[in-house]
Design an enzyme around this catalytic site. Structure first.
Site, mmCIF file in Angstrom:
data_model
loop_
_atom_site.group_PDB
_atom_site.id
_atom_site.type_symbol
_atom_site.label_atom_id
_atom_site.label_comp_id
_atom_site.label_asym_id
_atom_site.label_seq_id
_atom_site.Cartn_x
_atom_site.Cartn_y
_atom_site.Cartn_z
ATOM 1 N N GLY A 368 0.821 -1.200 0.000
ATOM 2 C CA GLY A 368 0.000 0.000 0.000
ATOM 3 C C GLY A 368 0.850 1.243 0.000
ATOM 4 O O GLY A 368 2.070 1.193 0.212
ATOM 5 N N SER A 691 -4.959 2.382 -18.589
ATOM 6 C CA SER A 691 -6.292 2.642 -18.038
ATOM 7 C C SER A 691 -6.908 3.942 -18.523
ATOM 8 O O SER A 691 -8.083 4.192 -18.262
ATOM 9 C CB SER A 691 -6.234 2.632 -16.510
ATOM 10 O OG SER A 691 -5.425 3.688 -16.044
ATOM 11 N N LYS A 734 -8.710 5.035 -7.202
ATOM 12 C CA LYS A 734 -9.214 5.942 -8.231
ATOM 13 C C LYS A 734 -10.588 6.481 -7.867
ATOM 14 O O LYS A 734 -10.863 7.688 -8.004
ATOM 15 C CB LYS A 734 -9.265 5.211 -9.575
ATOM 16 C CG LYS A 734 -7.906 4.839 -10.141
ATOM 17 C CD LYS A 734 -8.051 4.025 -11.422
ATOM 18 C CE LYS A 734 -6.690 3.645 -11.997
ATOM 19 N NZ LYS A 734 -6.798 2.815 -13.219
#
Length: 808
Positions: A368, A691, A734
């Site tokens: 993370g 993406s 996101k």
């Protein structure tokens, strides 16, 4: 002959005359000094014999400029211009060497060289006595020199008394300087400068500087000698006391020596220790080797250190675990907000241990962004399980031996950091955190990541062999927790050995709760305040989160709260106030203007602009993709530091729209006769990844159709030339970034819809998620309706391709 007195009367010299010259190596003669000389070279011998043949027996002595020039090889250019005329007082022959005693008479300067063979001969003139410029300065320099002489004589106790008396009683400053120059080794260059000095002041200045340097060297040598003597005396004293102790012990019958007592103590510890059989066997063998060695032998101390490591390792010692699942949940909830998946995983591990005590400990990798609590979570897990905790920082580690240890054949060898950690905690089932595992390096000394393959493999680590210990140690009971910011740098074989748990960034509401529950109370305590002294409103925390920090975690947020607490502490300490309530309006007064201006949803998007979402190490980001037509041009221009994959996505989007122009109401001539410039701010930040494909397709479709993209919609997804939308990663980060920016409609690949389950309920309830499998569905969801344009044709939905045909 030995009792014959030397006549020290000096002959009178004319102002100019011719004289034989004797070159000297590394030696400078001075007037009024008597020194011995050894003459052995052929040309120098001829010059000496020529001087002895005269009535005055005068010889010109002059120094060579370099050390490697001999008397036979010296030319006029190799010699200084000024030297000393000496009177030969005595001569003795010893084989081929002439032993001379000469007395310096006066300085001279070369006027003209007469001959070089059979010996050097020159026309010279005598130099006048030295001039006195400043009598007071001369007297001061003379007294300083005499003071330094006394200091030097105090450091040299072996100097004969007659030399001490001659030096201390010398009143003529010139003769004193020349005498010091003749007895001290000041170097040819310094001595020649003293000889060439034409004033008494200059001569004494040079003498003072040279004597000061020599005195400093003497003082340093004396200090070194004293320290060495003290150390030697201490060693001798220790040796004598040791021998006396041995003698006393022998008389009392207690023991024959310290070595035997030490070995007996180790043997007793070995008998009492709970060791595996193979370890006990090896330790006993090494102890017998040590007993056969004298204590002064190098191997004696190596074996002793090795045995102490073996005795201190927790081969069979384990800490008792807490098996209360409710208590473990309570501890985890006290230390960390949220992270329900991780807490559930820890309780599952505890339940397995409760049902099967001999089960192997899990190996977990937390991945993370910085500041989300990976390292602190390890400490909480250890507390919840009731185990010992130790942390190893692997960031920047390049040497494989740091993990596996060095072999005992090397001087200063030590066990690896895994064994050292187990020795520190004293149990064989601790929680061991391998921090920053993605930042391991490698070089010619080995690859630490390869060493971790055995350490983190449950099928192998029950017989882990450290290079230093060289005995199998069971690591299967160790609860390994690794942390990383990224998965990509971790080698695939190592990644495959760990259970990967992703820690996404926190939403604004989660940060607010963490700040109120953990950060603010901790900073109040650390800065000497109480809850009555400081209160920060929710609006102030939200403002700090949005405009003063830019992170997925809460590390910068805690640092900023600490900054506020320190400023309040200053006010309280100065007696200006007892309590401070910080609201959103007052934050700027404490912290200054906002430092972060994140992207926010725009009120209106012009044609050719679409809102996308991106993933970074710091969490999610919202980015705007802008496209504009270039009339009269052709091709596709891409700016904004885009990577190769992102450039290919833009080309694929343009090609797809061009090939399906009729479906979307696009005039192919517009694409054919106009170039396109596509830009992705901010231009200073590198970007890459697939993406942004759907965002680029939406921006280009908006540009070609003249229809604006909805300003409340953000999108992400990879596209193909056949019109499919493929799933992408980092969906949670996101979506949280889009929510922070004020966007409420999210367009996702339909196969990413399952990822929305990780989104906090309070965030998800405010969003509209639109899953799409085709580019046409994306355009229908993102472009504003236009009555003048034909409706978008959505092809029939087909089942998504299987894994065997399309690789995502």
């Amino acid at each position: 002959m030995a009792d014959e007195q030397i006549d020290l009367t000096t002959p009178t010299l004319p102002e100019q005359f011719e004289i034989a010259v004797l070159p000297l190596q590394n030696t400078t003669l001075f007037p009024e000094t008597v020194v011995p000389l050894a003459v052995g070279r052929e040309r120098s011998t001829r010059a000496t014999e020529a001087a002895l043949a005269t009535e005055e027996k005068l010889l010109g002595c002059i120094t060579t400029k370099t050390e490697n020039v001999t008397g036979d090889d010296a030319t006029p250019n190799d010699l200084y211009k000024i030297g000393t005329i000496v009177n030969i007082k005595r001569m003795m022959r010893n084989d081929d060497v002439m032993q001379l005693i000469v007395q310096g008479i006066s300085r001279f300067e070369i006027i003209e060289w007469q001959t070089e063979q059979p010996y050097l001969k020159a026309k010279v003139h005598t130099l006048p006595p030295l001039r006195r410029v400043d009598d007071e300065e001369i007297e001061a320099l003379k007294r300083n020199i005499q003071g330094m002489i006394q200091e030097a004589l105090a450091l040299l106790p072996n100097v004969p008394p007659e030399i001490r008396m001659a030096v201390l009683s010398q009143e003529d400053p010139v003769q004193l300087a020349y005498f010091l120059a003749s007895v001290l080794d000041l170097g040819t260059e310094t001595e020649q400068k003293m000889l060439e000095s034409s004033t008494v002041d200059g001569l004494l200045t040079l003498t003072h500087a040279a004597l000061a340097r020599e005195l400093e060297i003497m003082q340093i040598r004396s200090k070194i000698a004293n320290e060495a003597q003290v150390e030697m005396d201490k060693s001798q004293r220790d040796y004598v006391l040791r021998q006396q102790m041995k003698a006393i012990q022998k008389e009392l019958g207690d023991d024959e020596g310290g070595e035997k007592a030490e070995a007996e103590q180790l043997r007793q510890r070995l008998e009492e220790a709970d060791l595996p059989d193979d370890v006990r066997k090896e330790a006993t063998r090494e102890l017998k080797r040590m007993e056969a060695l004298p204590q002064a032998a190098p191997d004696y101390h190596v074996i002793r250190t090795y045995l102490e490591y073996i005795l201190e390792l927790p081969w069979r010692k384990s800490s008792e675990e807490k098996l209360d699942l409710n208590e473990a949940k309570k501890i985890l909830d006290e230390d960390h907000y949220g992270l329900d998946d991780i807490k559930e995983r820890i309780r599952e591990s505890l339940a397995v241990v409760k049902m099967r005590p001999d089960s192997k400990s899990p190996i977990i990798l937390f991945v993370g962004p910085p500041g989300v609590g990976k390292t602190s979570l390890g400490r909480s897990i250890a507390r919840a399980l009731g185990r010992e905790f130790d942390r190893l920082s692997l960031g920047g580690m390049r040497d494989e031996a740091e993990l596996r240890g060095h072999r005992r054949t090397y001087i200063g060898a030590m066990p690896g950091r895994i064994i050292q950690s187990l020795r520190r905690v004293g149990v064989n089932n601790p929680v061991l955190m391998l921090d920053e595992i993605d930042k391991l390096g490698n070089d010619f000394r080995g690859d630490p990541a390869s060493a971790l393959l055995e350490i983190l493999d449950p099928a192998q680590n029950n017989t882990f062999r450290d290079n230093y210990i060289d005995l199998p140690f069971d690591l299967s009971k160790v609860f390994f927790i690794a942390t990383a910011n990224q998965l990509a740098p971790i080698p695939m074989p190592l990644r495959d050995r760990m259970e990967i748990i992703q820690l996404a960034g926190y939403s604004d509401r989660e940060k607010l709760a963490i700040a109120k529950q953990y950060l603010i109370p901790r900073q109040i305590e650390e800065n000497g305040l109480t809850a009555e002294n400081l209160e920060i409103t929710d609006d102030a925390i939200n403002l700090i989160t949005a405009r003063y920090t830019r992170e997925a975690g809460v590390r910068q947020l805690e640092r900023t709260v600490g900054n506020l607490a320190r400023k309040v502490t200053l006010k309280v300490a100065e007696g200006l106030t007892d309590k401070v309530v910080i609201s959103a309006e007052e934050v700027k007064g404490y912290l200054g203007p906002p430092k972060v201006y994140p992207e926010e949803a725009r009120n209106e998007l012009p044609t050719g602009v679409a809102t996308g979402m991106a993933w970074t190490e710091m969490g999610g980001e919202v980015l705007f993709i802008e496209a504009t037509l270039l009339p009269g041009s052709s091709g596709l221009t891409l700016t904004g530091q885009l990577g190769d994959v992102m450039k290919e996505s833009a080309q694929a989007a343009r090609s797809y729209l061009w090939s399906h122009a009729a479906e979307f109401g696009i005039d192919p001539e517009v694409i054919k006769t106009n170039g396109v410039h596509l830009h992705v701010p901010a231009g200073a930040i590198p970007k890459d990844g697939p993406s942004a494909g759907v965002t680029m397709a939406s921006a280009l479709a908006s540009l070609y159709t003249g229809r604006k993209v909805r300003n409340d919609t953000a999108m992400t997804g990879e596209i193909t030339l056949s019109g499919l939308v493929f799933p992408v990663g980092g969906v949670k980060e996101k979506i949280l970034a889009a929510h922070r920016a004020g966007i409420r409609r999210i367009v996702l690949p339909n196969r990413n819809e399952a990822d929305t389950e990780d989104i906090p309920d309070d965030v998800l309830s405010e969003l509209t998620i639109i899953p799409c499998a085709w580019i046409s569905e994306v355009l229908k969801a993102t472009l504003e309706p236009d009555v003048t344009s034909p409706p978008l044709v959505v092809p029939p939905i087909e089942p998504p391709p299987t894994k065997g045909t399309i690789h995502v």
